[in-house]
Motif scaffolding. Structure first.
Motif, PDB file in Angstrom:
ATOM      1  N   THR A   1       0.845  -1.195   0.000  1.00  0.00           N
ATOM      2  CA  THR A   1       0.000   0.000   0.000  1.00  0.00           C
ATOM      3  C   THR A   1       0.883   1.248   0.000  1.00  0.00           C
ATOM      4  O   THR A   1       0.619   2.202  -0.731  1.00  0.00           O
ATOM      5  CB  THR A   1      -0.935   0.004   1.226  1.00  0.00           C
ATOM      6  N   LEU A   2       1.925   1.217   0.814  1.00  0.00           N
ATOM      7  CA  LEU A   2       2.866   2.331   0.859  1.00  0.00           C
ATOM      8  C   LEU A   2       3.584   2.488  -0.480  1.00  0.00           C
ATOM      9  O   LEU A   2       3.768   3.606  -0.974  1.00  0.00           O
ATOM     10  CB  LEU A   2       3.882   2.115   1.987  1.00  0.00           C
ATOM     11  N   LEU A   3       3.967   1.376  -1.101  1.00  0.00           N
ATOM     12  CA  LEU A   3       4.629   1.402  -2.402  1.00  0.00           C
ATOM     13  C   LEU A   3       3.724   2.053  -3.449  1.00  0.00           C
ATOM     14  O   LEU A   3       4.162   2.897  -4.230  1.00  0.00           O
ATOM     15  CB  LEU A   3       5.015  -0.013  -2.829  1.00  0.00           C
ATOM     16  N   ASP A   4       2.468   1.684  -3.455  1.00  0.00           N
ATOM     17  CA  ASP A   4       1.506   2.261  -4.393  1.00  0.00           C
ATOM     18  C   ASP A   4       1.379   3.765  -4.158  1.00  0.00           C
ATOM     19  O   ASP A   4       1.335   4.559  -5.098  1.00  0.00           O
ATOM     20  CB  ASP A   4       0.155   1.562  -4.250  1.00  0.00           C
ATOM     21  N   SER A   5       1.352   4.159  -2.892  1.00  0.00           N
ATOM     22  CA  SER A   5       1.265   5.574  -2.542  1.00  0.00           C
ATOM     23  C   SER A   5       2.498   6.342  -3.033  1.00  0.00           C
ATOM     24  O   SER A   5       2.381   7.450  -3.566  1.00  0.00           O
ATOM     25  CB  SER A   5       1.110   5.721  -1.023  1.00  0.00           C
TER      26      SER A   5
END
Length: 98
Positions: free
Chosen positions: A13-17
């Protein structure tokens, strides 16, 4: 093992952000960490014993792959924009030198 998958899911999720914000350098570093974490879990799972965990890992890997594709597209876009910028700058310099 489930805690590790939850951490990887959070990191995805952080990577996508990071990708959405255009922070590609940080995204690349996180990508490498997630890749390593997924490989560690995959190597420790006995496929015949824990089918649920194997399926969860497969879902995480699919999400990881989609985010990777997004990261590659963003890097390509940045590269194209830089190429256009440099080309325009060279043309302006040549025009000014005339």
């Amino acid at each position: 093992m489930q805690d590790n998958l939850a951490k990887i899911t959070h990191d995805l999720t952080l990577l996508d952000s990071l990708c959405n914000k255009g922070e590609l350098e940080e995204a690349t570093e996180l990508f490498l960490k997630i890749d390593s974490d997924i490989k560690k879990i995959a190597n420790s799972v006995d496929p015949g014993v824990d089918e649920e965990l194997r399926l969860a890992l497969f879902d995480v890997y699919n999400q990881f792959t989609l985010t990777l594709q997004k990261l590659h597209a963003l890097k390509k876009d940045v590269g194209n924009k830089l190429r256009e910028y440099i080309s325009s700058k060279k043309k302006l310099k040549a025009y000014n030198d005339i």
